[in-house]
Design an enzyme around this catalytic site. Structure first.
Site, PDB file in Angstrom:
ATOM      1  N   HIS A  82      97.039-122.362  70.324  1.00 41.66           N
ATOM      2  CA  HIS A  82      97.936-122.323  69.168  1.00 41.66           C
ATOM      3  C   HIS A  82      97.841-121.012  68.397  1.00 41.66           C
ATOM      4  CE1 HIS A  82      94.363-123.704  66.748  1.00 41.66           C
ATOM      5  NE2 HIS A  82      94.953-122.971  65.821  1.00 41.66           N
ATOM      6  N   ASP A 112      94.079-126.734  74.137  1.00 44.82           N
ATOM      7  CA  ASP A 112      94.230-125.745  73.064  1.00 44.82           C
ATOM      8  C   ASP A 112      93.390-124.501  73.333  1.00 44.82           C
ATOM      9  OD1 ASP A 112      95.318-124.701  70.761  1.00 44.82           O
ATOM     10  OD2 ASP A 112      93.796-125.550  69.444  1.00 44.82           O
ATOM     11  N   SER A 189      90.174-120.342  63.878  1.00 46.02           N
ATOM     12  CA  SER A 189      90.624-120.883  65.157  1.00 46.02           C
ATOM     13  C   SER A 189      90.434-119.870  66.281  1.00 46.02           C
ATOM     14  CB  SER A 189      92.105-121.270  65.076  1.00 46.02           C
ATOM     15  OG  SER A 189      92.303-122.331  64.178  1.00 46.02           O
TER      16      SER A 189
END
Length: 345
Positions: A82, A112, A189
């Protein structure tokens, strides 16, 4: 009633004990601090800022920012799927401020994760992937990344839980996720979750909005699997049978009649024409309770079982049809790259 007015205390021993306790506390604190400092010094230089732009050649347009970890000296970088998204331009910035372009080698929205390669650089500082199966609850871990745009931020915490499952951006579940209380924020992230041995044991991926101390990382063993698949094939291979469905309860009378213990199953809602399920004779309304001898208690179980090892193998799928148990042979095929982000297993 208790009267403490006549009680006497020996002040000297207490004072001496406090004096002895202070160095012990200081030593413990130093050990903790030294562990975090050591991990940061060893792994920190391998953490990069991942900057994305929606249009190639227009880096000034508003894009995204995340983190990544260099895992090989020739510029292989792991980050989140993402974080990369559909970006046309990706730049990596290291702790010294050196910027280099990067390209996507492969993405896996189901976990992911994404694998990048930095262009035109060699002999980068890198970190090693550890074995996430050796983790224990309560173990010290350190998260390194660029939260909220603040470069090279370090937070420390413990492994709160192991074996969690969370929903990926593709709608599928990511298995064997690490839960930690090491503080994560947007920008973390794709950054590493690191053990006290300076081994990357997870890739930070998610937080729960409004929650404090509940953060998640994709286990390094999962990352190692995705990494090897992308290097070999450019994507992660998974089996495909061409159905869509939902988790549904199994009526008790049907379970008793069929002689099964399942309370839940995977109810098939749609069957793709000419797909493996259609060719095998599966019908909408069938409830899958077992595949290749593995019990199925919902759609997530069905998706998890359909891994690369079941591609091009004849399997037996057990379904309840009109309350009666049927065993059907099915031949899963490899899921096409174009279908990697879909909901159909």
């Amino acid at each position: 009633m208790l009267d403490f007015t006549q009680d006497t205390f020996d002040e000297a021993p207490s004072s001496q004990a406090d004096t002895q306790a202070a160095p012990d506390d200081e030593a413990l604190l130093d050990a903790y601090s030294n562990a975090v400092i050591g991990v940061t010094e060893r792994v920190g230089p391998a953490v990069v800022r991942v900057e994305t732009s929606p249009v190639a050649g227009k880096g000034r347009e508003r894009g995204g920012v995340g983190s990544g970890i260099v895992i090989a000296p020739d510029g292989l970088v792991l980050t989140n799927s993402h974080v990369v998204g559909s970006a046309k331009q990706i730049r990596l910035r290291d702790v010294e401020g050196v910027v280099t372009d990067a390209r996507v080698l492969g993405v896996d929205p189901d976990t992911d994760l994404a694998l990048l390669r930095a262009d035109g650089v060699r002999d980068l500082r890198y970190a090693s992937l550890g074995n996430s199966k050796t983790l224990r609850r309560g173990q010290l871990v350190v998260a390194i990344g660029n939260p909220l745009g603040f470069e090279s931020t370090v937070t420390a915490g413990v492994v709160s839980a192991l074996g969690r499952s969370i929903r990926s951006v593709s709608g599928r579940t990511i298995e064997d996720v690490i839960q930690t209380d090491a503080a994560l924020n947007p920008g973390n992230s794709g950054g590493p979750l690191v053990s006290s041995r300076a081994e990357v044991v997870g890739i930070n991926t998610a937080i729960i909005a409004g929650a404090q101390g509940i953060c998640f990382a994709v286990a390094s063993n999962t990352a190692q699997f995705v990494l090897s698949e992308i290097i070999r094939h450019g994507y992660v291979r998974r089996a495909y049978i061409g159905v869509s469905g939902q988790t549904a309860p199994i009526p008790r009378r049907h379970a008793v009649l069929a002689g099964v213990d399942n309370k839940m199953g995977a109810l098939l809602a749609q069957i793709e024409p000419d797909g493996p399920a259609a060719k095998a004779g599966l019908l909408p309304g069938d409830v899958v309770i077992r595949l290749d001898g593995v019990e199925v208690n919902g759609v997530d179980d069905l998706i998890r079982i359909l891994d690369r090892d079941r591609i091009d193998r004849r399997l037996e799928i057990d379904v309840l049809r009109m309350g009666r148990l049927r065993a059907i042979d099915i031949d899963p095929i490899e899921r096409k790259p174009a279908a990697r982000t879909g909901q159909v297993p």
